[in-house]
Motif scaffolding. Sequence first.
Motif, PDB file in Angstrom:
ATOM      1  N   PRO A 220      18.968   8.246  -8.981  1.00  0.00           N
ATOM      2  CA  PRO A 220      19.413   7.710  -7.682  1.00  0.00           C
ATOM      3  C   PRO A 220      19.911   6.269  -7.732  1.00  0.00           C
ATOM      4  CG  PRO A 220      17.013   7.892  -7.766  1.00  0.00           C
ATOM      5  CD  PRO A 220      17.529   8.561  -8.986  1.00  0.00           C
ATOM      6  N   LEU A 221      19.603   5.536  -8.831  1.00  0.00           N
ATOM      7  CA  LEU A 221      20.090   4.157  -8.912  1.00  0.00           C
ATOM      8  C   LEU A 221      21.619   4.089  -8.869  1.00  0.00           C
ATOM      9  CD1 LEU A 221      17.751   2.481 -11.578  1.00  0.00           C
ATOM     10  CD2 LEU A 221      17.885   2.000  -9.132  1.00  0.00           C
ATOM     11  N   ASN A 222      22.295   5.088  -9.426  1.00  0.00           N
ATOM     12  CA  ASN A 222      23.758   5.132  -9.358  1.00  0.00           C
ATOM     13  C   ASN A 222      24.219   5.169  -7.906  1.00  0.00           C
ATOM     14  OD1 ASN A 222      24.803   5.595 -12.295  1.00  0.00           O
ATOM     15  ND2 ASN A 222      23.101   7.030 -12.099  1.00  0.00           N
ATOM     16  N   PHE A 223      23.593   6.038  -7.128  1.00  0.00           N
ATOM     17  CA  PHE A 223      23.970   6.206  -5.724  1.00  0.00           C
ATOM     18  C   PHE A 223      23.667   4.933  -4.924  1.00  0.00           C
ATOM     19  CE2 PHE A 223      23.101   7.677  -1.369  1.00  0.00           C
ATOM     20  CZ  PHE A 223      24.307   8.312  -1.096  1.00  0.00           C
ATOM     21  N   VAL A 224      22.513   4.345  -5.151  1.00  0.00           N
ATOM     22  CA  VAL A 224      22.118   3.130  -4.424  1.00  0.00           C
ATOM     23  C   VAL A 224      23.074   1.981  -4.736  1.00  0.00           C
ATOM     24  CG1 VAL A 224      20.328   1.374  -4.188  1.00  0.00           C
ATOM     25  CG2 VAL A 224      19.696   3.801  -4.289  1.00  0.00           C
TER      26      VAL A 224
END
Length: 622
Positions: A220-224
């Motif tokens: 999810p770090l990519n999305f954030v």
Amino acid sequence: MGSLANESFNIELQQLDASTDTARNQRTQWLLTSPNPPSLFPILSWGRNYKGTKFKHDVMAGLTLASLCIPQSIGYANLAKLDPQYGLYTSVVPPLIYAVMGSSREIAIGPVAVVSLLISAQVSKIIDPAVDHIAYRNLVFTATFFTGAFQAVFGLFRLGFLVDFLSHAAIVGFMGGAAIVIGLQQLKGLLGINHFTTKTDVVSVLEAVYKSLHNEPWFPLNFVLGCSFLIFILMTRFIGKRNKKLFWLPAIAPLLSVVLSTLIVYLTKADQHGVKIVKHFKGGINPSSLHQLQFNSPHIGEIAKIGLICAIVALTEAIAVGRSFASMKGYHLDGNKEMVAMGCMNLVGSLTSCYTATGSFSRTAVNFSAGCETVVSNIVMAITVLISLELLTKLLYYTPLAILASIIISALPGLIDISEAFHIWKVDKTDFIICIAAFLGVLFGSVEIGLIIAVGISFGKIILGTIRPSVELQGRLPGTDTFCDITQFPVATETQGILIIRVNNASLCFANANFIRGRILSTVTSRSEEQSKGKFRILVLDMSSVMSIDTSGIVALEELHRELVSQGIQLAIANPRWKVINKLKVAKFVDELGKGWIFLSVGDAVDACLNTKMGDLSTINC
């Protein structure tokens, strides 16, 4: 009257030839004496009067343009499934070539989203870039070569009308559908997905996202990270629109996003926690790609077709952008010269590791707002990008792919014009159908299918309008010699015993001749039945709108004349164009009809008939 009409037509033709010769001689003299004759290189003309004050504005505009161009070019290269440096290469050579040959002062040259999507979608059908990236890249260069060749040929042979086959409504729908498809494609970078579909339709993309999220580990770090900077870019754009003095803020926001996100990833080592990064980024000046062109490939026919499609789409976007900003500055843009310039820059680009470049609306708007004066701003931008290639590429190793995705997504709202689609709906329902068909074709089929559907329906509309033209009944406006449509102007009155019909089509030809003849006869029959004071004795056919006629049209007039004679009705022709009357004379239709039944205007025909006893039509001698 018939011989007088023919003499008048001959006099008009002689005057037209004389005026044409005079205009040709004047233009030749101007070309020989003008200090700034039209040239293949417009820079030689305006460069003589270039001043330092203009250079200051162009430098500022070029630097502002480069700050937006660098991150966008990297993102569009990723969209085209090429290494990031190829996007920057495309922002160096093509702008320099266009600066020498192009005539638009504001247009910003480089890679664009729609063409990048088109290339990746079409070339991926031939070779999967994940399987053989080098072969894929070489085919992209070859397609770019064909794109440039087609564009140059269009311009040299003045075939600009081919671009007009994509109507305004089709472009609105196509761009809207392409924007959504491009946005969905960015889910790969925004979500950090490893395996993704090469198809572009909505169903396939959403299916690929669903399978990836369920079958692969998701970080999810990519999305954030991507969403955070997407919000930042959109906020700066909102501020820039509210305060025109801060136009530079949304222009540099993408570059700031790249710098800050790269710094964050480097300091936090986020790449070790699932954040996808650019990694290898080759710098330096554009290498030659001459020997990488695949003219001996077994897929050369398909590559040429891709080049043709890209040529039309790229020209459509560039000329639309260039003309819109040229109109704001009050100067004319020669479409054919623009095609030659675009073609040459893509031809040279294909030899220097570039893929298809064209005019970008978003970057052109930034260039315009930054106060550019000439295409020198493109030169400044290209030099700045070249310096970045030489010095800064190693610093972009840790740039997250999610940021590139967010930069591309932030540029997409400008491609979706809902208000214009609603305006098309209100003005022309058929055009709205074309718009929606192009939109849905791109969205649920492919870019190619969307284009085919849009052009096909547009052609259908043209053909239908040609083979089924309208005819209108005309009447005289009271107290005037003006004749007009009695449906549009109810106050117009018909003349007793005379029926006036106008053909509303530029051509009377094989495609519509029998239809027009049938419409005229049915109108004569219906109006004769409605007439309470006697039958019509004369039909005046207004041919002022008919610019050309072929043998099928002449045969239809002959048949119309014979059928009217059998009903006791005389045919009169009013205001035929000189090309039409010349063919009617050669076909001896004028002799069959009678020279006394050719008139220069509807008013002449009506007055001549009214001055004659209706019982003896043969006494008319005009």
